[in-house]
Design a protein around this motif. Structure first.
Motif, PDB file in Angstrom:
ATOM      1  N   PRO A  61      -1.620   2.384  -5.478  1.00  0.00           N
ATOM      2  CA  PRO A  61      -1.252   3.907  -4.822  1.00  0.00           C
ATOM      3  C   PRO A  61      -3.560   4.096  -3.662  1.00  0.00           C
ATOM      4  O   PRO A  61      -4.402   3.677  -4.209  1.00  0.00           O
ATOM      5  N   ASN A  62      -2.909   5.163  -2.865  1.00  0.00           N
ATOM      6  CA  ASN A  62      -4.547   5.387  -2.046  1.00  0.00           C
ATOM      7  C   ASN A  62      -5.083   6.244  -3.202  1.00  0.00           C
ATOM      8  O   ASN A  62      -6.678   5.812  -2.614  1.00  0.00           O
ATOM      9  N   SER A  63      -4.996   6.372  -4.623  1.00  0.00           N
ATOM     10  CA  SER A  63      -6.561   6.731  -5.364  1.00  0.00           C
ATOM     11  C   SER A  63      -7.070   5.343  -5.510  1.00  0.00           C
ATOM     12  O   SER A  63      -8.333   5.369  -6.464  1.00  0.00           O
ATOM     13  N   ALA A  64      -6.455   4.359  -5.354  1.00  0.00           N
ATOM     14  CA  ALA A  64      -7.163   3.029  -5.571  1.00  0.00           C
ATOM     15  C   ALA A  64      -8.602   3.137  -4.986  1.00  0.00           C
ATOM     16  O   ALA A  64      -9.651   2.621  -5.009  1.00  0.00           O
ATOM     17  N   GLY A  65      -8.597   3.762  -3.904  1.00  0.00           N
ATOM     18  CA  GLY A  65     -10.227   4.132  -3.310  1.00  0.00           C
ATOM     19  C   GLY A  65     -10.240   2.967  -2.593  1.00  0.00           C
ATOM     20  O   GLY A  65      -8.730   1.612  -1.734  1.00  0.00           O
ATOM     21  N   ASP A  94       0.631  -1.188   0.154  1.00  0.00           N
ATOM     22  CA  ASP A  94      -0.185   0.235   0.063  1.00  0.00           C
ATOM     23  C   ASP A  94       0.577   1.297  -0.071  1.00  0.00           C
ATOM     24  O   ASP A  94       2.222   1.306   0.576  1.00  0.00           O
ATOM     25  N   GLU A  95       0.726   2.368  -1.247  1.00  0.00           N
ATOM     26  CA  GLU A  95       1.552   3.437  -0.472  1.00  0.00           C
ATOM     27  C   GLU A  95       1.658   4.010   0.869  1.00  0.00           C
ATOM     28  O   GLU A  95       2.779   4.340   1.212  1.00  0.00           O
ATOM     29  N   HIS A 142     -10.979  -1.425  -1.668  1.00  0.00           N
ATOM     30  CA  HIS A 142     -10.107  -2.377  -3.101  1.00  0.00           C
ATOM     31  C   HIS A 142     -10.335  -3.807  -1.963  1.00  0.00           C
ATOM     32  O   HIS A 142     -11.031  -3.812  -1.037  1.00  0.00           O
TER      33      HIS A 142
END
Length: 282
Positions: free
Chosen positions: A196-200, A160-161, A202
């Motif tokens: 990435p954090n942008s994946a929201g 994870d980021e 998951h």
């Protein structure tokens, strides 16, 4: 100080190591201080290892083998000794991990143990306030030796980021840890991706897990809670874990994009050493 002659060499790998060290040293006609001079350590350290007060390292064991002509005895024993220093609940997993031919892992909080630097591992392990931090760190690093084999396990790692952004051990420790990850990205048997954090939301918001595959044994899923670890070979759970891992890999950055992100975080977040570090303790 405990009398090593009263130790039961069958009590533990550490007791057996100390008993054998004393036996071979005396057979060579050497006092503790004399052996210490030969292998560049103190006689006190020799005594502490003989009486199980200290855990031997691999480097120490290799030097003892060379000094006493013991044909690799202590280099072989130290692997058993160090594995025995791992938490009892973790030892079964470590044994299976050492046999795996394929490792898939998702790490939500920390860098995967096999990829940790010594400094990072020490900072992580210190949070558990162990009785022997040095021994536990040495055991953790010994676990990484499976990556040094001629044919190491194939490993797919999704981190994870947030793992990159959490300053475990401080800025300098994290910079070296991220540099270590970048080194691993150049190994053909290591596949590192960043989620990435942008994946929201998951497929593994519940946390980290490892999936081990073997040549001749059933696949295993491993998870941890606050105080213990859990392994299962249940086909249903293995299938579910494999599906979730596939979704994680699909949501993660590519290997190339991941390496670029790791490098960027390393420079932008941990590269400026002109400012004093600010450490907070929870």
């Amino acid at each position: 100080m405990a009398n090593v002659q009263n130790l039961d060499p069958t009590a533990s790998p550490l007791d057996y190591y100390g008993w054998e060290l004393r036996r071979h040293r005396e057979a060579a006609g050497l006092k503790q201080g004399q052996l210490g001079e030969i292998i560049f350590c103190t006689g006190s350290l020799i005594g502490q290892i003989e009486t199980t007060k200290k855990v031997p390292t691999r480097d120490f064991s290799e030097r003892v083998d060379a000094a006493l002509g013991t044909d690799g005895l202590f280099s072989r024993l130290v692997g058993l000794v160090l594995r025995s220093q791992l938490p009892s609940w973790f030892q079964p997993y470590a044994a299976m991990e050492a046999k795996a031919t394929y490792i898939s892992t998702y790490q939500a909080q920390l860098v995967y143990g096999l990829l940790q630097t010594e400094e990072y591992a020490r900072a992580v392990l210190a949070t558990g306030a162990p009785d022997d931090l040095d021994g536990l760190v040495a055991a953790s690093l010994e676990r990484q030796r499976i990556l040094e084999r001629e044919q190491p396990p194939l490993a797919c790692v999704v981190v994870d980021e947030a793992t990159l952004l959490r300053p475990i051990g401080g800025r300098d420790v994290m910079r070296r840890q991220l540099a270590r990850l970048l080194e691993f990205t150049r190994h053909r048997w290591m596949h590192i991706q960043v989620l990435p954090n942008s994946a929201g939301e998951h497929a593994s918001l519940a946390g980290s897990f490892n999936l081990l595959r073997f040549d001749d044994d059933p696949d295993i899923v491993y998870t941890e809670d606050v105080i213990s670890g859990h392994m299962t070979a249940s086909p249903e759970i293995v299938r579910e874990a494999a599906l979730r891992y596939a979704h994680l890999q699909a949501a993660a950055l590519s290997v190339e994009e991941s390496a670029a992100l790791i490098a960027r975080v390393m420079e932008e977040r941990y590269g400026d050493r002109s400012q004093p570090e600010e450490r907070t303790v929870a």
